[in-house]
Design an enzyme around this catalytic site. Sequence first.
Site, short mmCIF file in Angstrom:
data_model
loop_
_atom_site.label_atom_id
_atom_site.label_comp_id
_atom_site.label_asym_id
_atom_site.label_seq_id
_atom_site.Cartn_x
_atom_site.Cartn_y
_atom_site.Cartn_z
N THR A 186 0.88 -1.20 -0.07
CA THR A 186 0.02 -0.04 0.07
C THR A 186 1.01 1.23 0.07
OG1 THR A 186 -1.98 -1.02 1.17
CG2 THR A 186 -1.63 1.33 1.49
N ARG A 214 -14.78 -5.94 0.71
CA ARG A 214 -14.06 -5.68 2.05
C ARG A 214 -13.56 -4.21 1.93
NH1 ARG A 214 -8.39 -4.44 3.53
NH2 ARG A 214 -8.18 -5.20 5.35
N GLY A 216 -11.07 -1.92 3.77
CA GLY A 216 -9.84 -1.80 4.92
C GLY A 216 -9.99 -0.31 5.59
N ASP A 217 -8.68 -0.14 5.93
CA ASP A 217 -8.62 1.19 6.67
C ASP A 217 -8.09 2.44 5.84
OD1 ASP A 217 -5.98 -0.28 6.16
OD2 ASP A 217 -5.22 1.55 7.36
N THR A 236 -0.25 1.80 7.27
CA THR A 236 -0.28 0.68 6.47
C THR A 236 -0.17 -0.50 7.28
OG1 THR A 236 0.93 -0.49 5.01
CG2 THR A 236 2.06 1.11 5.95
N VAL A 238 -2.40 -4.08 8.63
CA VAL A 238 -3.70 -4.84 8.79
C VAL A 238 -4.65 -3.86 9.00
CG1 VAL A 238 -4.91 -6.85 10.13
CG2 VAL A 238 -2.47 -7.05 9.73
N GLY A 239 -5.52 -3.67 8.00
CA GLY A 239 -6.58 -2.73 8.07
C GLY A 239 -7.49 -2.67 9.33
N1 ASP Z 1 -4.06 -1.50 5.27
C1 ASP Z 1 -4.45 -2.34 4.01
C2 ASP Z 1 -5.41 -2.63 4.20
O1 ASP Z 1 -5.67 -3.55 4.99
C3 ASP Z 1 -3.35 -3.05 3.51
C4 ASP Z 1 -1.87 -2.50 3.46
O2 ASP Z 1 -1.60 -1.40 4.11
O3 ASP Z 1 -1.08 -3.04 3.17
O4 ASP Z 1 -6.44 -2.71 3.11
#
Ligand code: ASP
Length: 325
Positions: A186, A214, A216-217, A236, A238-239
């Site tokens: 990301t 889905r 994410g964050d 960046t 685990v969202g």
């Molecule tokens: N944070 C992102 C998500 O969970 C993934 C990442 O940062 O690589 O969608």
Amino acid sequence: MARWAIALHGGAGRSLASREASPVLRELSRATAEGADVLRRGGTALDAVERSVYLLEESGMFNAGRGACLTASRTVELEAGLCRGSDRATASVLRVTDDPHPISLARFLLERTDMVSMHGDALEALMERGSPRPRTHLVTADKRRRWEALAKAVKRRGSFVRNVHPKTFPFVLDSLKRLGVERHGTVGAVAIDTSGDVAAANSTGGHWMKLPGRIGDSPIFGAGYYADPNGAAAATGVGEHMVRSLLCRTIVERMAERGAQTAVRAGFRDLEAMLGGDNAGVIAVDARYRIGIWHNTLGMAHAYQSSSMRVPTARSGVPRRPRKP
Ligand code: ASP
């Protein structure tokens, strides 16, 4: 001399082997230098973060824009968000399927509407009324091959990713590691301009084999990105953990009393107490032009430059002090 600063991340995750690290760091440096140029010429922090993220989306080397990963249904669903600190203006876009620059879609939403978040198809339709935008096929043959390999590996482990999520997440991560498919990648940026205004931006494809739909964050204000007059942060990792801990908001709030790096480290202590480690990386900047960078994953490619530096510094991870014996 007028002051400014900018920092970019290229995703938290495994540490890059030196062969892989050089092109990634070169690309991050190039995008940082371009963002720095915008700031040097008196452009806004928002202009700078959009420009840098746009270049990383365009490069195809990250899990964003042209390089984005595929979902469990072999589709692409991009997300991006950006915000300005002075007035907390923010906008994000979700489920973008065929525009490699969701960051610019988000910018359009911020500048031209009062809405803070919108579905990709609807937003593209809104924009097309003014000027038709070319559609781009983001599902390439190379990505399809990686998807097949990953699907096989995940099935062999006895889990069926299409139906079971997030229980399959550890299987997916493990398979990604074994197959050498990048777990993260990301991209994000934070900046402060010569007038002291700050901005943050993020852009992602989410993660390989995510369930279609889905979110994410990365497009969630306060979780994956945040800015207010005290500073800006972009995350960046685990969202789901960033959303549950509202990581970026937690960090920037602390900048009312502390510098960027102390605030980031304090935010990580809270995150880890709540949800454990090996889950995140953050770049941040405070209103006094100080940069903060940290990750609790093995690596996080990043680059930064401030008005006192001639060229950007790029690294694949934050150097850590050796532990005392
Ligand atoms: N944070 C992102 C998500 O969970 C993934 C990442 O940062 O690589 O969608």
